[in-house]
Scaffold this active site. Structure first.
Site, PDB file in Angstrom:
ATOM      1  N   HIS A   1     -12.397  -3.203   2.941  1.00  0.00           N
ATOM      2  CA  HIS A   1     -10.953  -3.207   3.194  1.00  0.00           C
ATOM      3  C   HIS A   1     -10.625  -2.919   4.663  1.00  0.00           C
ATOM      4  CE1 HIS A   1      -6.823  -2.075   1.244  1.00  0.00           C
ATOM      5  NE2 HIS A   1      -6.658  -2.475   2.493  1.00  0.00           N
TER       6      HIS A   1
ATOM      7  N   HIS B   1      -6.757  -3.047   9.525  1.00  0.00           N
ATOM      8  CA  HIS B   1      -7.993  -3.782   9.246  1.00  0.00           C
ATOM      9  C   HIS B   1      -8.671  -4.112  10.575  1.00  0.00           C
ATOM     10  CE1 HIS B   1      -6.115  -5.386   5.216  1.00  0.00           C
ATOM     11  NE2 HIS B   1      -6.128  -4.066   5.298  1.00  0.00           N
TER      12      HIS B   1
ATOM     13  N   GLU C   1       0.814  -1.219   0.000  1.00  0.00           N
ATOM     14  CA  GLU C   1       0.000   0.000   0.000  1.00  0.00           C
ATOM     15  C   GLU C   1       0.848   1.271   0.000  1.00  0.00           C
ATOM     16  OE1 GLU C   1      -2.927  -0.196  -0.643  1.00  0.00           O
ATOM     17  OE2 GLU C   1      -3.929  -1.869   0.340  1.00  0.00           O
TER      18      GLU C   1
ATOM     19  N   TYR D   1      -9.661  21.000  22.195  1.00  0.00           N
ATOM     20  CA  TYR D   1      -9.780  19.746  22.944  1.00  0.00           C
ATOM     21  C   TYR D   1      -8.396  19.160  23.239  1.00  0.00           C
ATOM     22  CZ  TYR D   1     -11.175  14.886  23.891  1.00  0.00           C
ATOM     23  OH  TYR D   1     -11.356  13.659  24.457  1.00  0.00           O
TER      24      TYR D   1
ATOM     25  N   HIS E   1      -2.717   2.621   8.666  1.00  0.00           N
ATOM     26  CA  HIS E   1      -3.743   1.898   7.925  1.00  0.00           C
ATOM     27  C   HIS E   1      -3.876   0.517   8.553  1.00  0.00           C
ATOM     28  CE1 HIS E   1      -6.029  -0.229   4.983  1.00  0.00           C
ATOM     29  NE2 HIS E   1      -5.006  -0.917   4.528  1.00  0.00           N
TER      30      HIS E   1
ATOM     31  N   TYR F   1     -20.979  12.397  19.283  1.00  0.00           N
ATOM     32  CA  TYR F   1     -20.192  13.617  19.061  1.00  0.00           C
ATOM     33  C   TYR F   1     -18.718  13.338  18.820  1.00  0.00           C
ATOM     34  CZ  TYR F   1     -18.134  13.628  23.758  1.00  0.00           C
ATOM     35  OH  TYR F   1     -17.404  13.324  24.877  1.00  0.00           O
TER      36      TYR F   1
END
Length: 214
Positions: A158, A97, A76, A211, A95, A116
Site C-alpha cells: 500500500h 504512496h 481512508e 534533537y 498518508h 540512525y
C-alpha cells in the site's frame, strides 16, 4: 459548520506541498488534522493534492459522522479516525504512496535499524502494518497497532503513514521515511546493510529527545 478557516488553509497548503514533492501520485494520498472538538478535518476522496481547495476538505465528528452537504471524505477516513482514537499524541496524519516506501511495503518489509535516522519515526525500526483492503476497519486496526510507540509505519502492499503534532511535521516525517526507504532499498541491492544494535538505537533515541528546535 464551525469556523475552521485556519485549519483548512493549513491542510490545503500541505496537500499542495505533498503533490509538489511527488510523495503520492494522482489522488492517492490523504491528510487530516485533529480538531479541538475531537473530530477531524480530512481531504476529500478522489482529489489530487495540487488541486485541493478549501471546499475539498471534509469535517468528520469524533463519532465518525460527516456533516451533510460536504464533499465525500477520503476512502481512508476510517483509518485516520482510528488512529486519532487510539493515539492521543497524534494531531495530524499524512498518508501517501511515496515510491520507495511503497516498494518496501509491497515486499512487506519493515525498515530496520540500518541508519540512525530511523529513530526519527520514534523507535528502533519503522514497522510494516499487516495487509487489509483499503478503506476497511481491519486496515484501520492494523495501522493503529503498527503505530504503537511509533510515529510512522509502512502499510503492506500500500504505502506509508506518519503522525505528528502538526501537519507540516507529519509531512516532513513522510519525506524522511521516503528518503530512508530509498536508502534501504538501494543498500539491499549490494549485499544488504549492517544494522545498528538495539542498544545503539536506544542511545540515538535518547539523543533525539533533544534533537532539533524543541
Amino acid at each position: 459548520m464551525n469556523d475552521l478557516s485556519q485549519q483548512r488553509r493549513e491542510l490545503m497548503t500541505a496537500l499542495h506541498a505533498m503533490a509538489e514533492a511527488d510523495l503520492s501520485p494522482g489522488a492517492s494520498g490523504n491528510m487530516s488534522l485533529r480538531l479541538p472538538n475531537g473530530g477531524m478535518l480530512i481531504s476529500a476522496s478522489g482529489v489530487r493534492g495540487n488541486e485541493a481547495t478549501l471546499e475539498s476538505l471534509v469535517e468528520i465528528s469524533s463519532e465518525g459522522t460527516c456533516t451533510p452537504g460536504q464533499a465525500k471524505p477520503s476512502s481512508e477516513w476510517l483509518m485516520h479516525h482510528q488512529v486519532y482514537q487510539d493515539h492521543p499524541e497524534a494531531a495530524a496524519i499524512v498518508h501517501c504512496h511515496s515510491p520507495f516506501a511503497t516498494v518496501l511495503a509491497c515486499q512487506r518489509r519493515a525498515i530496520p535499524s540500518f541508519h540512525y535516522m530511523v529513530a526519527v519515526a520514534g523507535g528502533v525500526d519503522i514497522p510494516c502494518a499487516d495487509y487489509a483492503t483499503f478503506g476497511s476497519a481491519e486496515l484501520a486496526e492494523n495501522v493503529s497497532l503498527a503505530l504503537h510507540r511509533r510515529k510512522a509505519c509502512l502499510l503492506a502492499n500500500h504505502g506509508q503513514l506518519c503522525i505528528a503534532q502538526t501537519i507540516n511535521k507529519a509531512l516532513s516525517l513522510a519525506q524522511e521515511v521516503e528518503a530512508l526507504a530509498a536508502n534501504y532499498y538501494f543498500s539491499l541491492q549490494n549485499g544488504g546493510p549492517t544494522l545498528l544494535s538495539n542498544g545503539e538505537m536506544e542511545k540515538v533515541l535518547q539523543q533525539f529527545r533533544h534533537y532539533g528546535q524543541q
